[in-house]
Design a protein around this motif. Structure first.
Motif: not given
Length: 189
Positions: A79, A83, A87, A89-90, A94
């Motif tokens: 992370f 992110d 988030p 596109h964590s 997601p």
């Protein structure tokens, strides 16, 4: 040095404590709505539950901020600060993390507008303040559906942490029903 499993466990415990703080905060808020007085009613003690309501709100916000920040120290989770803030596109889960971020931002809005309640006026402040129900729903959703190991495995609803969240949801559901019933009675009179 902390191992990755310890870091994930610490983040999970902080998150569960945030869930407990929100539940306590909403319980105390409901007592205020019902105009409960600990001096006139049981336990017949001088007790400032308004102060405890404020402290539990600050604690919930602090813990909700700390919960994802701890993940920055876990090398396997990958992370980044972006992110945590956004988030979508964590690296792991997601959707669940985005809903958790919505919960965090909702709690922050409630706490910040509480500082401004006199300037905002009672009616506008109250509408902001009741958005805690949306923030709590997002927090509970995030807590229930996130895999604490960040492995994208299905949640185990009989895990101790999940059972704690489920019991908090039951408490809030009962409080919401009582609050709705109380409001309905007040509107009839």
């Amino acid at each position: 040095m902390l191992t990755d499993t310890t870091v994930l466990d610490l983040s999970a415990y902080v998150g569960l404590t945030a869930v407990g703080a929100i539940t306590l905060n909403m319980l105390l808020g409901t007592l205020m709505i019902f105009r409960y007085s600990p001096v006139r009613q049981w336990p017949h003690r001088r007790f400032n539950y308004f102060r405890l309501h404020n402290l539990s709100g600050y604690a919930a916000l602090s813990l909700a901020v700390l919960h994802p920040v701890i993940l920055l120290f876990d090398e396997s989770a990958k992370f980044r600060l972006l992110d945590l803030l956004y988030p979508v596109h964590s690296p792991s889960q997601p959707l669940e993390n985005t809903i958790g971020a919505i919960a965090l931002y909702g709690i922050a809005i409630v706490v910040v507008t509480s500082y401004l309640r006199i300037r905002l006026g009672r009616r506008l402040w109250k509408s902001f303040h009741f958005s805690i129900y949306v923030a709590a729903a997002a927090l509970f959703w995030h807590s229930l559906f996130t895999d604490p190991a960040l492995k994208n495995s299905p949640p185990d609803y009989f895990d101790g942490g999940k059972l704690f969240v489920e019991s908090c949801i039951a408490i809030i559901a009962i409080l919401a029903a009582l609050r709705y019933r109380h409001a309905a009675k007040r509107s009839q009179t």
